[in-house]
Write a protein that holds these residues in place. Structure first.
Motif, PDB file in Angstrom:
ATOM      1  N   THR A 166       0.654  -0.969  -0.350  1.00 38.75           N
ATOM      2  CA  THR A 166       0.495   0.142   0.235  1.00 38.75           C
ATOM      3  C   THR A 166       0.623   1.349   0.342  1.00 38.75           C
ATOM      4  N   GLU A 193      -9.776  -2.327  -6.034  1.00 39.34           N
ATOM      5  CA  GLU A 193     -10.304  -1.109  -4.686  1.00 39.34           C
ATOM      6  C   GLU A 193      -8.905  -0.196  -4.522  1.00 39.34           C
ATOM      7  N   ALA A 194      -8.554   0.203  -6.040  1.00 42.44           N
ATOM      8  CA  ALA A 194      -7.722   1.333  -6.393  1.00 42.44           C
ATOM      9  C   ALA A 194      -9.045   2.062  -7.564  1.00 42.44           C
ATOM     10  N   GLN A 202     -11.893   2.201  -6.789  1.00 44.87           N
ATOM     11  CA  GLN A 202     -12.303   2.677  -5.348  1.00 44.87           C
ATOM     12  C   GLN A 202     -12.332   4.112  -4.386  1.00 44.87           C
ATOM     13  N   SER A 203     -10.671   3.651  -4.166  1.00 38.13           N
ATOM     14  CA  SER A 203     -10.142   4.753  -3.481  1.00 38.13           C
ATOM     15  C   SER A 203      -9.879   6.102  -4.722  1.00 38.13           C
ATOM     16  N   ARG A 204      -9.919   5.728  -5.723  1.00 37.87           N
ATOM     17  CA  ARG A 204      -9.428   7.531  -6.898  1.00 37.87           C
ATOM     18  C   ARG A 204     -11.416   7.602  -7.076  1.00 37.87           C
ATOM     19  N   LYS A 205     -12.353   7.695  -6.932  1.00 37.55           N
ATOM     20  CA  LYS A 205     -13.700   7.543  -6.870  1.00 37.55           C
ATOM     21  C   LYS A 205     -13.283   8.526  -5.969  1.00 37.55           C
ATOM     22  N   ARG A 206     -13.259   7.803  -4.532  1.00 33.58           N
ATOM     23  CA  ARG A 206     -12.734   8.753  -3.040  1.00 33.58           C
ATOM     24  C   ARG A 206     -12.649  10.003  -3.271  1.00 33.58           C
ATOM     25  N   GLU A 207     -11.386  10.430  -3.876  1.00 33.72           N
ATOM     26  CA  GLU A 207     -10.388  11.436  -4.416  1.00 33.72           C
ATOM     27  C   GLU A 207     -11.068  12.105  -5.221  1.00 33.72           C
TER      28      GLU A 207
END
Length: 157
Positions: free
Chosen positions: A44, A64-65, A67-72
């Motif tokens: 990570t 997961e990657a 999803q994290s880009r969408k949250r950012e």
């Protein structure tokens, strides 16, 4: 996110499939353990020593990657302009447009242009629009009537 053979450090701090702590071990041993269980070894961050790595099922790392880009992603503020003398069809079109923007995760600034003594009518229009959009978004602040426009900002739920 660095995966499998791309991890170039000598040892890693490994976390198992179910979140159990497997401790610090050589990277080659962690890779063989990942191959044995048919999963990916994912690092990570490289900012700590030894870097934390996890065993993740194949394909979950990519999801997961994403999803994290969408949250950012920073929500944008999009403006929709109206007039106080709007017809029913145009009102429905603007309402659908606002719902689409709010469901996409962005905020909407509803602005009604005012000429003369249309302030109360503009405020009433915004109140009904906010009431119709309550399922998609909520008011950030009250309706602001100033000078030549009335405005209200809706944030997504």
């Amino acid at each position: 996110m660095i995966t499998n053979e791309n991890i170039k450090v000598s040892e890693v701090w490994l976390t198992g499939l179910n979140g159990e702590d497997l401790g610090i071990m050589p990277t080659k041993e962690a890779l063989s353990l990942a191959k044995k269980h048919k999963v990916d070894l994912v690092c990570t961050t490289l900012m700590s020593s030894p870097p934390p790595c996890r065993l993740i099922r194949a394909g979950e790392a990519r999801q997961e990657a994403q999803q994290s880009r969408k949250r950012e992603k920073e929500p944008k503020l999009k403006e929709i302009r109206l007039t106080p003398h709007i017809e029913d069809h145009d009102y429905d079109t603007k309402k659908q447009q606002a719902e689409r923007i709010l469901s996409g995760g962005d905020a909407v600034l509803l602005v009604v242009r005012i000429q003369g003594k249309e302030g109360e009518r503009a405020k009433a229009l915004l109140e009904t629009l906010v009431k119709d959009l309550h399922a998609s978004g909520r008011k950030k602040n009250g309706i602001q009537v100033s000078g030549k426009q009335a405005a209200v900002q809706l944030d997504p739920l």
